[in-house]
Design an enzyme around this catalytic site. Structure first.
Site, PDB file in Angstrom:
ATOM      1  N   GLN A  39       0.829  -1.202   0.000  1.00  0.00           N
ATOM      2  CA  GLN A  39       0.000   0.000   0.000  1.00  0.00           C
ATOM      3  C   GLN A  39       0.862   1.250   0.000  1.00  0.00           C
ATOM      4  O   GLN A  39       2.096   1.196   0.104  1.00  0.00           O
ATOM      5  CB  GLN A  39      -0.939  -0.010   1.215  1.00  0.00           C
ATOM      6  CG  GLN A  39      -0.223  -0.166   2.538  1.00  0.00           C
ATOM      7  CD  GLN A  39      -1.179  -0.346   3.698  1.00  0.00           C
ATOM      8  OE1 GLN A  39      -1.179   0.459   4.641  1.00  0.00           O
ATOM      9  NE2 GLN A  39      -2.003  -1.395   3.645  1.00  0.00           N
ATOM     10  N   HIS A  41       0.439   5.815   1.046  1.00  0.00           N
ATOM     11  CA  HIS A  41      -0.386   6.897   1.575  1.00  0.00           C
ATOM     12  C   HIS A  41       0.008   8.211   0.909  1.00  0.00           C
ATOM     13  O   HIS A  41       1.197   8.450   0.647  1.00  0.00           O
ATOM     14  CB  HIS A  41      -0.196   7.047   3.091  1.00  0.00           C
ATOM     15  CG  HIS A  41      -0.348   5.781   3.856  1.00  0.00           C
ATOM     16  ND1 HIS A  41      -1.520   5.056   3.873  1.00  0.00           N
ATOM     17  CD2 HIS A  41       0.533   5.090   4.624  1.00  0.00           C
ATOM     18  CE1 HIS A  41      -1.358   3.976   4.630  1.00  0.00           C
ATOM     19  NE2 HIS A  41      -0.119   3.979   5.090  1.00  0.00           N
ATOM     20  N   GLU A  58       3.954   7.777   8.754  1.00  0.00           N
ATOM     21  CA  GLU A  58       3.933   6.876   9.900  1.00  0.00           C
ATOM     22  C   GLU A  58       5.323   6.338  10.173  1.00  0.00           C
ATOM     23  O   GLU A  58       6.235   6.488   9.343  1.00  0.00           O
ATOM     24  CB  GLU A  58       2.951   5.725   9.656  1.00  0.00           C
ATOM     25  CG  GLU A  58       3.293   4.867   8.458  1.00  0.00           C
ATOM     26  CD  GLU A  58       2.151   3.938   8.050  1.00  0.00           C
ATOM     27  OE1 GLU A  58       1.005   4.180   8.453  1.00  0.00           O
ATOM     28  OE2 GLU A  58       2.420   2.972   7.306  1.00  0.00           O
ATOM     29  N   HIS A 116       4.847   0.306   0.662  1.00  0.00           N
ATOM     30  CA  HIS A 116       5.284  -0.454   1.831  1.00  0.00           C
ATOM     31  C   HIS A 116       4.323  -1.597   2.154  1.00  0.00           C
ATOM     32  O   HIS A 116       3.173  -1.610   1.700  1.00  0.00           O
ATOM     33  CB  HIS A 116       5.426   0.455   3.054  1.00  0.00           C
ATOM     34  CG  HIS A 116       4.133   1.108   3.464  1.00  0.00           C
ATOM     35  ND1 HIS A 116       3.665   2.276   2.897  1.00  0.00           N
ATOM     36  CD2 HIS A 116       3.192   0.762   4.384  1.00  0.00           C
ATOM     37  CE1 HIS A 116       2.520   2.620   3.443  1.00  0.00           C
ATOM     38  NE2 HIS A 116       2.197   1.704   4.359  1.00  0.00           N
ATOM     39  N   ARG A 136      -4.539   0.830  -1.445  1.00  0.00           N
ATOM     40  CA  ARG A 136      -4.065  -0.553  -1.504  1.00  0.00           C
ATOM     41  C   ARG A 136      -3.683  -0.874  -2.943  1.00  0.00           C
ATOM     42  O   ARG A 136      -4.494  -0.738  -3.858  1.00  0.00           O
ATOM     43  CB  ARG A 136      -5.146  -1.497  -0.980  1.00  0.00           C
ATOM     44  CG  ARG A 136      -4.672  -2.910  -0.703  1.00  0.00           C
ATOM     45  CD  ARG A 136      -5.790  -3.760  -0.102  1.00  0.00           C
ATOM     46  NE  ARG A 136      -6.241  -3.239   1.172  1.00  0.00           N
ATOM     47  CZ  ARG A 136      -7.464  -2.762   1.393  1.00  0.00           C
ATOM     48  NH1 ARG A 136      -8.361  -2.739   0.434  1.00  0.00           N
ATOM     49  NH2 ARG A 136      -7.797  -2.310   2.582  1.00  0.00           N
TER      50      ARG A 136
END
Length: 248
Positions: A39, A41, A58, A116, A136
């Site tokens: 996936q 972001h 993150e 990642h 995804r």
């Protein structure tokens, strides 16, 4: 604090606050028995352009893992957008992800745009911007929705370029500085009787990893997350290690 339901396996534990106003950071403990989806972001600018509240960056601190555990972070080589999209469609993206061997104490910052995946048999702490936005790209044939167009548009089609960090319990060091991300993360080793945390008017997310103590008289233990503000009474009863995060 989280109490697992009796007789149920738990894959993720989220620490957020009830109410209308969301906290800027979200803390999770993640426990994997199989590889999670590949996936990506978006960053804040990309997310807002798509009508979303914000993007997501993150970081991961490995708590425990199997000897052969891996994380997928970045690509093994630079790709064109067309080759990347084709690899996501036919599944060959799985071989183009850089699968990094990991061990307890490893720390990785996952910048927005980094392709990642978390491998199997890993327990980790994740600290992230509090945004529910995941594109995804590939899910090993599992019947879940993919977001190839959105994911291709925000992905960094190159290898991961940030050096890996390793920090054992017992150390105190900066893992992520305010200039690198929207939040900072430190691994802190606190001695018994010590109650000094870097409070400067900002709330702190406090993740005990080892040791015990109290916050405002309530006991804390490993596997929890506490939001600490100025004026809170923190007492360290035994030598303690913790991840401590704050908004930059």
């Amino acid at each position: 604090m989280f109490t697992p339901p009796a007789g149920r396996r738990i894959g993720e534990v989220w620490f957020d606050r009830d109410g209308d106003e969301a906290l800027p950071l979200l803390v999770k403990y993640i426990f994997t028995s199989e590889r999670l989806s590949i996936q990506v972001h978006p960053d804040d600018v990309q997310a807002r352009a798509a009508g979303l509240a914000g993007g997501k960056e993150e970081c991961w601190y490995i708590l425990d893992c199997a000897p052969d555990a891996v994380l997928g972070i970045g690509l093994t080589k630079s790709l064109t957008p067309e080759d990347f999209a084709a690899a996501a469609r036919d599944g060959s993206i799985e071989q183009l992800i850089e699968w990094k061997p990991v061990k307890p104490g490893d720390f990785y910052f996952i910048r927005a745009g980094t392709v990642h995946a978390i491998g199997a048999n890993i327990a980790l702490a994740e600290i992230q911007q509090n945004a529910d936005v995941t594109y995804r790209l590939y899910d090993y044939g599992r019947p879940r929705e993919l977001h190839l167009r959105q994911g291709q548009a925000v992905s960094r089609l190159a290898p991961y370029d940030r050096p890996a960090l390793h920090a054992n319990l017992g150390e105190s060091r900066s893992l992520l500085s305010p200039g690198e991300a929207p939040f900072a993360v430190n691994l802190c080793h606190l001695r018994a009787g010590q109650a000094t945390l870097p409070l400067d008017g900002r709330p702190l997310w406090f993740l005990p990893l080892r040791g015990i103590g109290t916050i405002n008289g309530a006991p804390f233990d490993k596997g929890e997350c506490w939001l600490i503000d100025d004026g809170d009474d923190v007492a360290i009863e035994t030598d303690c290690d913790a991840l401590v995060a704050a908004v930059s």
